[in-house]
Design a protein around this motif. Structure first.
Motif, PDB file in Angstrom:
ATOM      1  N   GLN A 147     -21.640 -23.843 -32.091  1.00 35.86           N
ATOM      2  CA  GLN A 147     -22.288 -25.135 -31.853  1.00 35.86           C
ATOM      3  C   GLN A 147     -23.450 -25.332 -32.817  1.00 35.86           C
ATOM      4  OE1 GLN A 147     -22.710 -23.694 -27.682  1.00 35.86           O
ATOM      5  NE2 GLN A 147     -22.318 -25.841 -27.154  1.00 35.86           N
ATOM      6  N   PRO A 148     -23.733 -26.564 -33.187  1.00 31.19           N
ATOM      7  CA  PRO A 148     -24.905 -26.834 -34.042  1.00 31.19           C
ATOM      8  C   PRO A 148     -26.193 -26.674 -33.240  1.00 31.19           C
ATOM      9  CG  PRO A 148     -23.885 -28.887 -33.361  1.00 31.19           C
ATOM     10  CD  PRO A 148     -22.988 -27.787 -32.867  1.00 31.19           C
ATOM     11  N   PRO A 149     -27.339 -26.571 -33.918  1.00 34.26           N
ATOM     12  CA  PRO A 149     -28.612 -26.477 -33.195  1.00 34.26           C
ATOM     13  C   PRO A 149     -28.869 -27.735 -32.370  1.00 34.26           C
ATOM     14  CG  PRO A 149     -28.875 -25.847 -35.494  1.00 34.26           C
ATOM     15  CD  PRO A 149     -27.505 -26.454 -35.369  1.00 34.26           C
ATOM     16  N   ALA A 150     -29.465 -27.562 -31.209  1.00 38.65           N
ATOM     17  CA  ALA A 150     -29.771 -28.703 -30.349  1.00 38.65           C
ATOM     18  C   ALA A 150     -30.865 -29.547 -30.977  1.00 38.65           C
ATOM     19  CB  ALA A 150     -30.202 -28.222 -28.965  1.00 38.65           C
ATOM     20  N   HIS A 151     -30.682 -30.861 -30.952  1.00 37.28           N
ATOM     21  CA  HIS A 151     -31.655 -31.758 -31.584  1.00 37.28           C
ATOM     22  C   HIS A 151     -32.985 -31.769 -30.839  1.00 37.28           C
ATOM     23  CE1 HIS A 151     -28.699 -33.301 -34.416  1.00 37.28           C
ATOM     24  NE2 HIS A 151     -27.852 -33.482 -33.422  1.00 37.28           N
ATOM     25  N   ASP A 152     -32.939 -31.756 -29.526  1.00 35.02           N
ATOM     26  CA  ASP A 152     -34.165 -31.827 -28.738  1.00 35.02           C
ATOM     27  C   ASP A 152     -34.567 -30.474 -28.168  1.00 35.02           C
ATOM     28  OD1 ASP A 152     -32.080 -31.549 -27.012  1.00 35.02           O
ATOM     29  OD2 ASP A 152     -32.617 -33.224 -25.691  1.00 35.02           O
ATOM     30  N   GLY A 153     -33.932 -29.428 -28.654  1.00 34.37           N
ATOM     31  CA  GLY A 153     -34.244 -28.104 -28.155  1.00 34.37           C
ATOM     32  C   GLY A 153     -33.533 -27.733 -26.879  1.00 34.37           C
ATOM     33  N   VAL A 154     -32.820 -28.680 -26.288  1.00 32.63           N
ATOM     34  CA  VAL A 154     -32.088 -28.431 -25.041  1.00 32.63           C
ATOM     35  C   VAL A 154     -30.632 -28.817 -25.271  1.00 32.63           C
ATOM     36  CG1 VAL A 154     -31.906 -28.897 -22.579  1.00 32.63           C
ATOM     37  CG2 VAL A 154     -34.150 -28.949 -23.688  1.00 32.63           C
ATOM     38  N   GLY A 155     -29.772 -27.836 -25.395  1.00 35.18           N
ATOM     39  CA  GLY A 155     -28.372 -28.097 -25.665  1.00 35.18           C
ATOM     40  C   GLY A 155     -27.532 -28.107 -24.408  1.00 35.18           C
ATOM     41  N   SER A 156     -26.233 -28.003 -24.602  1.00 35.59           N
ATOM     42  CA  SER A 156     -25.313 -28.000 -23.472  1.00 35.59           C
ATOM     43  C   SER A 156     -25.503 -26.721 -22.661  1.00 35.59           C
ATOM     44  CB  SER A 156     -23.870 -28.108 -23.963  1.00 35.59           C
ATOM     45  OG  SER A 156     -23.563 -27.029 -24.832  1.00 35.59           O
ATOM     46  N   GLY A 157     -25.137 -26.799 -21.381  1.00 37.24           N
ATOM     47  CA  GLY A 157     -25.339 -25.665 -20.490  1.00 37.24           C
ATOM     48  C   GLY A 157     -24.126 -25.362 -19.644  1.00 37.24           C
ATOM     49  N   ARG A 158     -24.379 -24.718 -18.513  1.00 40.61           N
ATOM     50  CA  ARG A 158     -23.286 -24.252 -17.664  1.00 40.61           C
ATOM     51  C   ARG A 158     -22.525 -25.399 -17.013  1.00 40.61           C
ATOM     52  NH1 ARG A 158     -26.708 -19.955 -14.250  1.00 40.61           N
ATOM     53  NH2 ARG A 158     -28.277 -21.568 -14.666  1.00 40.61           N
ATOM     54  N   LEU A 159     -23.207 -26.494 -16.674  1.00 39.36           N
ATOM     55  CA  LEU A 159     -22.510 -27.603 -16.022  1.00 39.36           C
ATOM     56  C   LEU A 159     -21.537 -28.279 -16.976  1.00 39.36           C
ATOM     57  CD1 LEU A 159     -25.224 -29.319 -13.778  1.00 39.36           C
ATOM     58  CD2 LEU A 159     -23.402 -27.748 -13.123  1.00 39.36           C
ATOM     59  N   GLU A 160     -21.918 -28.414 -18.237  1.00 46.38           N
ATOM     60  CA  GLU A 160     -20.998 -28.998 -19.213  1.00 46.38           C
ATOM     61  C   GLU A 160     -19.769 -28.103 -19.395  1.00 46.38           C
ATOM     62  OE1 GLU A 160     -24.758 -31.049 -19.726  1.00 46.38           O
ATOM     63  OE2 GLU A 160     -24.268 -28.918 -19.661  1.00 46.38           O
ATOM     64  N   VAL A 161     -19.998 -26.790 -19.452  1.00 45.25           N
ATOM     65  CA  VAL A 161     -18.877 -25.859 -19.583  1.00 45.25           C
ATOM     66  C   VAL A 161     -17.991 -25.903 -18.339  1.00 45.25           C
ATOM     67  CG1 VAL A 161     -18.250 -23.417 -19.784  1.00 45.25           C
ATOM     68  CG2 VAL A 161     -20.109 -24.353 -21.177  1.00 45.25           C
ATOM     69  N   ALA A 162     -18.626 -25.962 -17.162  1.00 41.79           N
ATOM     70  CA  ALA A 162     -17.853 -26.038 -15.920  1.00 41.79           C
ATOM     71  C   ALA A 162     -17.012 -27.308 -15.875  1.00 41.79           C
ATOM     72  CB  ALA A 162     -18.791 -25.981 -14.720  1.00 41.79           C
ATOM     73  N   GLY A 163     -17.589 -28.428 -16.328  1.00 42.27           N
ATOM     74  CA  GLY A 163     -16.822 -29.671 -16.367  1.00 42.27           C
ATOM     75  C   GLY A 163     -15.659 -29.588 -17.320  1.00 42.27           C
ATOM     76  N   SER A 164     -15.861 -28.915 -18.455  1.00 38.44           N
ATOM     77  CA  SER A 164     -14.781 -28.760 -19.423  1.00 38.44           C
ATOM     78  C   SER A 164     -13.667 -27.876 -18.867  1.00 38.44           C
ATOM     79  CB  SER A 164     -15.338 -28.158 -20.719  1.00 38.44           C
ATOM     80  OG  SER A 164     -14.354 -28.115 -21.723  1.00 38.44           O
ATOM     81  N   VAL A 165     -14.033 -26.783 -18.198  1.00 40.52           N
ATOM     82  CA  VAL A 165     -13.041 -25.904 -17.585  1.00 40.52           C
ATOM     83  C   VAL A 165     -12.256 -26.652 -16.514  1.00 40.52           C
ATOM     84  CG1 VAL A 165     -12.733 -23.843 -16.156  1.00 40.52           C
ATOM     85  CG2 VAL A 165     -14.303 -23.792 -18.100  1.00 40.52           C
ATOM     86  N   CYS A 166     -12.949 -27.475 -15.739  1.00 43.16           N
ATOM     87  CA  CYS A 166     -12.291 -28.247 -14.684  1.00 43.16           C
ATOM     88  C   CYS A 166     -11.248 -29.186 -15.274  1.00 43.16           C
ATOM     89  CB  CYS A 166     -13.335 -29.026 -13.894  1.00 43.16           C
ATOM     90  SG  CYS A 166     -12.664 -29.970 -12.509  1.00 43.16           S
TER      91      CYS A 166
END
Length: 293
Positions: free
Chosen positions: A235-254
């Motif tokens: 993944q590229p560096p987060a623009h605001d210092g806060v990137g994707s996390g566990r909820l985004e990954v969980a949504g993708s797995v779902c």
């Protein structure tokens, strides 16, 4: 006669407009028995016809709002019909929303609250309570959890394929480019010699070269790419210092689990495999997401 491919719903609406009331009639011996389409292509064709026909009624003089204002359709009946007629419109926001977790992971942005925020638990609570309630409704109705899960998968697949193309069809009709055509779906009643084969093929999704299978395949490839990038740290560096996390990954797995028949289709053969032409088209659309700005 009706100018719509969903004459059954329009018949009920016409009767209700005259002030007739409905009652639930469930005799011990079923009054009517029917058969459903066999295989994925026939099912998607039927769902596309329903989505197109329902939108035709909604955008015609038979709109239930007119029935409430100028005829005898009750307000609650109007709401029920509007809910049915707008099935197809769900496809646009739901398809976009289905791609959001993958987009967030690929771009290393976030759409859900982070773990240190109290709001982090709100989407988790909504997800758990909604699905637990739905499962309880299935169990109370005498259905199994497997039936619930099968309907969850088919709900996502149908929305991103048949209903989406149903909306495209009605747009083409309103723009005068083409007319809707009643596409007959194959509904075979199997003989006793075919029952053994049907039992072996039960639950196996089939494919053909229809463009309706391109959007779900594209969404699946997007999520597989996103999960791979998260797993290998691409993944590229987060623009605001806060990137994707566990909820985004969980949504993708779902979403990958909901599109499990398509995941199996990537490695299947014959009618159980996604055609190479569909895979190439979906792969091309997936690459657009990675095109440098």
């Amino acid at each position: 006669m009706y100018g719509s491919t969903t004459e059954d719903i329009l018949t009920g609406l016409s009767i209700h407009n005259r002030g007739w009331k409905s009652i639930i009639c469930t005799p011990d011996q079923p009054a009517f028995l029917g058969c459903t389409p066999t295989g994925g292509p026939a099912s998607m064709t039927q769902q596309k016809r329903w989505a197109t026909g329902l939108l035709e009624v909604l955008l015609s003089k038979n709109c239930p709002i007119f029935g409430t204002v100028f005829a005898h359709l009750q307000f609650r009946q109007c709401l029920a019909y509007l809910w049915i007629f707008t099935w197809g419109l769900r496809s646009i926001p739901e398809t976009c929303y289905a791609a959001l977790p993958a987009y967030s992971i690929i771009t290393n942005t976030h759409i859900f609250p982070k773990g240190q925020e109290l709001a982090y638990y709100i989407p988790i609570a909504l997800f758990v309570t909604t699905n637990m309630y739905n499962i309880s409704q299935y169990i109370e109705s005498g259905l199994s959890i497997r039936a619930w899960w099968n309907n969850q998968k088919m709900g996502r697949i149908t929305t991103m394929s048949a209903w989406l193309f149903g909306v495209f069809g009605i747009v083409l009709k309103l723009s005068g480019i083409s007319e809707t055509v009643f596409e007959v779906t194959k509904k075979d009643q199997s003989s006793s010699t075919e029952k053994g084969t049907e039992e072996e093929e039960a639950g196996r999704f089939t494919f053909d070269k229809s463009p309706m299978f391109v959007p779900p395949t594209t969404v699946l490839l997007l999520h597989l790419t996103a999960l791979a990038s998260a797993l290998f740290g691409l993944q590229p560096p987060a623009h605001d210092g806060v990137g994707s996390g566990r909820l985004e990954v969980a949504g993708s797995v779902c979403l990958v689990l909901c599109l499990w028949p398509f995941l199996k289709g990537l490695f299947g053969s014959g009618k159980y495999g996604i055609p190479l032409s569909t895979i190439f088209k979906s792969a091309g659309l997936t690459l657009i997401w990675h095109w440098p700005p």
